[in-house]
Write an enzyme that holds these catalytic residues in place. Structure first.
Site, PDB file in Angstrom:
ATOM      1  N   ASN A   1       0.802  -1.234   0.000  1.00  0.00           N
ATOM      2  CA  ASN A   1       0.000   0.000   0.000  1.00  0.00           C
ATOM      3  C   ASN A   1       0.832   1.279   0.000  1.00  0.00           C
ATOM      4  O   ASN A   1       0.391   2.291  -0.548  1.00  0.00           O
ATOM      5  CB  ASN A   1      -1.010  -0.009   1.156  1.00  0.00           C
ATOM      6  CG  ASN A   1      -0.366  -0.069   2.508  1.00  0.00           C
ATOM      7  OD1 ASN A   1       0.701  -0.638   2.680  1.00  0.00           O
ATOM      8  ND2 ASN A   1      -1.006   0.532   3.484  1.00  0.00           N
TER       9      ASN A   1
ATOM     10  N   GLU B   1       4.383  -4.866  12.133  1.00  0.00           N
ATOM     11  CA  GLU B   1       3.443  -3.750  11.936  1.00  0.00           C
ATOM     12  C   GLU B   1       2.264  -4.339  11.189  1.00  0.00           C
ATOM     13  O   GLU B   1       2.386  -4.666   9.997  1.00  0.00           O
ATOM     14  CB  GLU B   1       4.088  -2.620  11.121  1.00  0.00           C
ATOM     15  CG  GLU B   1       5.357  -2.029  11.715  1.00  0.00           C
ATOM     16  CD  GLU B   1       5.117  -1.102  12.891  1.00  0.00           C
ATOM     17  OE1 GLU B   1       3.948  -0.923  13.288  1.00  0.00           O
ATOM     18  OE2 GLU B   1       6.100  -0.571  13.417  1.00  0.00           O
TER      19      GLU B   1
ATOM     20  N   CYS C   1      -3.228   1.004   6.972  1.00  0.00           N
ATOM     21  CA  CYS C   1      -3.369   0.320   8.259  1.00  0.00           C
ATOM     22  C   CYS C   1      -3.948   1.267   9.301  1.00  0.00           C
ATOM     23  O   CYS C   1      -4.621   0.834  10.218  1.00  0.00           O
ATOM     24  CB  CYS C   1      -2.008  -0.188   8.693  1.00  0.00           C
ATOM     25  SG  CYS C   1      -0.740   1.072   8.519  1.00  0.00           S
TER      26      CYS C   1
ATOM     27  N   GLU D   1       8.618   1.523  14.927  1.00  0.00           N
ATOM     28  CA  GLU D   1       9.533   1.911  13.847  1.00  0.00           C
ATOM     29  C   GLU D   1       9.429   3.416  13.634  1.00  0.00           C
ATOM     30  O   GLU D   1       8.842   4.123  14.448  1.00  0.00           O
ATOM     31  CB  GLU D   1       9.208   1.112  12.564  1.00  0.00           C
ATOM     32  CG  GLU D   1       9.556  -0.360  12.746  1.00  0.00           C
ATOM     33  CD  GLU D   1       9.568  -1.198  11.469  1.00  0.00           C
ATOM     34  OE1 GLU D   1       8.831  -0.885  10.532  1.00  0.00           O
ATOM     35  OE2 GLU D   1      10.345  -2.181  11.422  1.00  0.00           O
TER      36      GLU D   1
HETATM   37  P1  NAD Z   1       0.363  -9.514   3.398  1.00  0.00           P
HETATM   38  O1  NAD Z   1       0.522  -9.980   4.806  1.00  0.00           O
HETATM   39  O2  NAD Z   1      -0.428 -10.368   2.469  1.00  0.00           O
HETATM   40  O3  NAD Z   1       1.802  -9.357   2.700  1.00  0.00           O
HETATM   41  C1  NAD Z   1       2.812  -8.529   3.223  1.00  0.00           C
HETATM   42  C2  NAD Z   1       4.161  -9.017   2.705  1.00  0.00           C
HETATM   43  O4  NAD Z   1       4.420 -10.318   3.254  1.00  0.00           O
HETATM   44  C3  NAD Z   1       4.216  -9.193   1.191  1.00  0.00           C
HETATM   45  O5  NAD Z   1       5.510  -8.848   0.735  1.00  0.00           O
HETATM   46  C4  NAD Z   1       3.943 -10.678   1.019  1.00  0.00           C
HETATM   47  O6  NAD Z   1       4.449 -11.209  -0.196  1.00  0.00           O
HETATM   48  C5  NAD Z   1       4.671 -11.259   2.218  1.00  0.00           C
HETATM   49  N1  NAD Z   1       4.156 -12.548   2.692  1.00  0.00           N
HETATM   50  C6  NAD Z   1       2.935 -13.103   2.484  1.00  0.00           C
HETATM   51  N2  NAD Z   1       2.852 -14.293   3.102  1.00  0.00           N
HETATM   52  C7  NAD Z   1       4.048 -14.496   3.712  1.00  0.00           C
HETATM   53  C8  NAD Z   1       4.576 -15.540   4.539  1.00  0.00           C
HETATM   54  N3  NAD Z   1       3.846 -16.615   4.840  1.00  0.00           N
HETATM   55  N4  NAD Z   1       5.823 -15.413   5.019  1.00  0.00           N
HETATM   56  C9  NAD Z   1       6.563 -14.309   4.748  1.00  0.00           C
HETATM   57  N5  NAD Z   1       6.115 -13.284   3.969  1.00  0.00           N
HETATM   58  C10 NAD Z   1       4.873 -13.379   3.465  1.00  0.00           C
HETATM   59  O7  NAD Z   1      -0.213  -8.026   3.452  1.00  0.00           O
HETATM   60  P2  NAD Z   1      -0.602  -7.066   2.226  1.00  0.00           P
HETATM   61  O8  NAD Z   1      -1.890  -7.513   1.628  1.00  0.00           O
HETATM   62  O9  NAD Z   1       0.577  -6.869   1.347  1.00  0.00           O
HETATM   63  O10 NAD Z   1      -0.831  -5.683   3.004  1.00  0.00           O
HETATM   64  C11 NAD Z   1      -2.025  -5.322   3.634  1.00  0.00           C
HETATM   65  C12 NAD Z   1      -1.915  -5.496   5.134  1.00  0.00           C
HETATM   66  O11 NAD Z   1      -0.778  -4.790   5.627  1.00  0.00           O
HETATM   67  C13 NAD Z   1      -3.109  -4.931   5.897  1.00  0.00           C
HETATM   68  O12 NAD Z   1      -3.495  -5.817   6.917  1.00  0.00           O
HETATM   69  C14 NAD Z   1      -2.542  -3.650   6.512  1.00  0.00           C
HETATM   70  O13 NAD Z   1      -3.193  -3.191   7.670  1.00  0.00           O
HETATM   71  C15 NAD Z   1      -1.135  -4.049   6.789  1.00  0.00           C
HETATM   72  N6  NAD Z   1      -0.293  -2.870   6.913  1.00  0.00           N
HETATM   73  C16 NAD Z   1       0.156  -2.526   8.152  1.00  0.00           C
HETATM   74  C17 NAD Z   1       0.927  -1.374   8.311  1.00  0.00           C
HETATM   75  C18 NAD Z   1       1.427  -0.957   9.667  1.00  0.00           C
HETATM   76  O14 NAD Z   1       2.289  -0.106   9.708  1.00  0.00           O
HETATM   77  N7  NAD Z   1       0.908  -1.499  10.761  1.00  0.00           N
HETATM   78  C19 NAD Z   1       1.242  -0.595   7.198  1.00  0.00           C
HETATM   79  C20 NAD Z   1       0.759  -0.980   5.938  1.00  0.00           C
HETATM   80  C21 NAD Z   1      -0.007  -2.124   5.800  1.00  0.00           C
END
Ligand code: NAD
Length: 489
Positions: free
Chosen positions: A156, A253, A288, A467
């Site tokens: 995002n 996060e 998020c 962070e």
């Molecule tokens: P996601 O968990 O699907 O993927 C995040 C990253 O992890 C990607 O690079 C993905 O390829 C990788 N990934 C997926 N499965 C994995 C595994 N089993 N092991 C290791 N890596 C893996 O999330 P998304 O759809 O990319 O992002 C949306 C989510 O991120 C939402 O829940 C949002 O709230 C959260 N988010 C949190 C913050 C924060 O600062 N708290 C900021 C931005 C987004």
């Protein structure tokens, strides 16, 4: 503005720009136009992850031995180059994420440069302490780097979230393997290209591909010393589980379903503008920290929802690369369909009212991409699915309240605890409420994003660790050693 032709990307391992070891690639589609491919990117697997981690491991001894001020100087030079590349980076980020260039992608690129500059000046803060143990002993602490950091990021806000991890990890003397999301790897690759002009080979590596094929082998690689992850709560839990086997430090996060609480004295246009900003409508709600549960006091409920609806209805949804768009497109077809599913449920929810927005148009220019109008549902219940689950789309649910203690209870009735927003002109009441809400990132009478230097992270299942700050760097990317010397002869 036209969308770029498809580029052929390579990834960075040990200072070289390479393909995946088996030559596979995957396509990145722009959300602005269905089916339009803008890049072909290496589709890595475990062998590539292994190459990258070994390169980072080999680069670690020399990088940790580099004086912090010299590492900081390099980050400052990277910041200068990022400043010069803001428009290019913003364009890449807007094309792959669908985030509007004026309201989102350009500010993201600027903040990424600011973040590198901020950490570039903090080398002197990697200091230790001396301990008063009497004249017969000299005891002091050191901050030492951890080793190879796996930085796993979502789609995002790909530049800034990569920078949250890469800049402090490098300043503290770690080396990094960065894994961007398969939905949005292009801006992260451009960031790595700029960094690589200033860094020794292997200090920063970037491996592209899916979560299963790259994220999983990276998270379990035996030479990884720390994982910094941003993404879904469920993915974070699986990473934490696998890290437990090796007692590996992890920063998480994760997701959110953040409350906004509007008090009776805040029924104003200014609050409505702030609520829209905090909901991150301009990023299609794909944040998020989106304040996606709106609690409005019953006494001003109708009047405030009217103000909000008028303003939300005027937001211009359109091409992310068009400077006049307030809001762009949803990142992917999969995410678009998921958000549409929630909207369909909201429109059929008994008792709820669709105030503005709704399901996207089936024809016309907006149907050419993954565009969804900003949507507000009123008269929602806090226990309904739309009020409990993270939609990660432009969908705001409004819930009336009457009693202060009760609204705090509702705000806290969630397994998430990332952000919160309090709208109230009685400052004592506002601060009392801010303190009572279980969330790591709370604002009163504003709905801004994270400002560089603010410790940022979640309570409860929204995360672990902080962070974006000096404290986050010291706690997240260093370990302390105590050294004690016997002074008796
Ligand atoms: P996601 O968990 O699907 O993927 C995040 C990253 O992890 C990607 O690079 C993905 O390829 C990788 N990934 C997926 N499965 C994995 C595994 N089993 N092991 C290791 N890596 C893996 O999330 P998304 O759809 O990319 O992002 C949306 C989510 O991120 C939402 O829940 C949002 O709230 C959260 N988010 C949190 C913050 C924060 O600062 N708290 C900021 C931005 C987004």
């Amino acid at each position: 503005m036209a969308i770029a032709e498809a580029t052929r990307e390579k990834m960075l391992i040990g200072g070289q720009w390479v393909d995946s070891s088996d030559g596979r690639t995957f396509e990145v589609e722009t959300p602005a136009k269905r089916g339009k491919v803008i890049a072909n990117v290496p589709r890595s697997g475990a062998a590539d992850v292994d190459r990258a981690v070994r390169a980072a491991h080999a680069a670690f001894p020399a990088w940790r031995a580099t004086a912090p001020r010299d590492r900081g100087r390099i980050l400052t030079r990277i910041a200068d180059d990022l400043d010069a590349a803001i428009d290019e980076l913003a364009r890449l980020s807007a094309s792959e994420t669908g985030n509007a260039i004026r309201t989102q992608a350009r500010p993201e690129a600027k903040t990424t440069a600011d973040l590198f500059r901020y950490f570039g000046g903090l080398g002197g803060e990697l200091k230790g302490e001396t301990l008063p143990l009497g004249e017969s002993m000299f005891s002091y602490t050191r901050r030492e780097p951890l080793g190879v950091v796996a930085a796993i990021v979502p789609w995002n806000v790909p530049l800034l979230i990569s920078a949250w991890k890469v800049a402090p990890a490098l300043l503290a003397g770690n080396t990094v393997v960065l894994k961007p999301s398969a939905n949005a790897p292009i801006a992260a690759l451009a960031l790595a290209r700029i960094c690589q002009k200033h860094l020794p080979p292997g200090v920063l590596n970037i491996v592209t591909g899916t979560g299963d094929e790259v994220g999983t082998p990276l998270a379990v690689h035996p030479l990884v010393a720390k994982i910094s992850f941003t993404g879904h709560t469920e993915t974070g839990k699986s990473i934490l589980r696998s890290a437990a086997d090796r007692i590996l430090p992890v920063t998480l996060e994760l997701g959110g379903k953040s409350p906004q609480v509007v008090f009776p004295d805040a029924d104003s246009d200014k609050t409505a503008d702030g609520v829209i900003a905090a909901m991150r409508f301009a990023r299609q709600g794909q944040s998020c920290t989106a304040g996606s549960r709106l609690f409005v006091h019953q006494s001003i409920y109708d009047s405030f929802i009217d103000k909000l609806a008028t303003k939300v209805g005027k937001m211009k949804v359109g091409d992310p690369l068009d400077e006049s768009s307030d809001m762009g497109a949803i990142v992917s077809r999969q995410q678009f369909e998921k958000v549409c599913g929630y909207i369909a449920e909201g429109t059929q929810q008994q008792g709820a009212r669709t105030v503005t927005g709704g399901l996207p148009p089936k024809d016309g220019p907006l149907a050419e991409g993954y565009y969804i109008q900003p949507t507000v549902f009123a008269n929602m219940g806090n226990d309904w699915r739309l009020a409990r689950e993270e939609i990660f789309g432009p969908v705001l649910v409004a819930i009336p309240w009457t009693d202060e203690a009760d609204v705090v209870r509702m705000a806290n009735d969630t397994h998430y605890g990332l952000a919160a927003y309090v709208w109230c002109n009685d400052i004592a009441k506002a601060i009392r409420t801010a303190h009572a809400i279980d969330a790591g990132f709370v604002q009163i009478n504003q709905g801004l994003g994270q400002i560089v230097g603010q410790p940022y992270g979640g309570y409860k299942e929204s995360g672990l660790g902080r962070e974006n700050s000096l404290e986050g760097m010291l706690e997240g990317f260093t370990q302390r050693k105590t050294v004690t010397v016997n002074l008796t002869s």
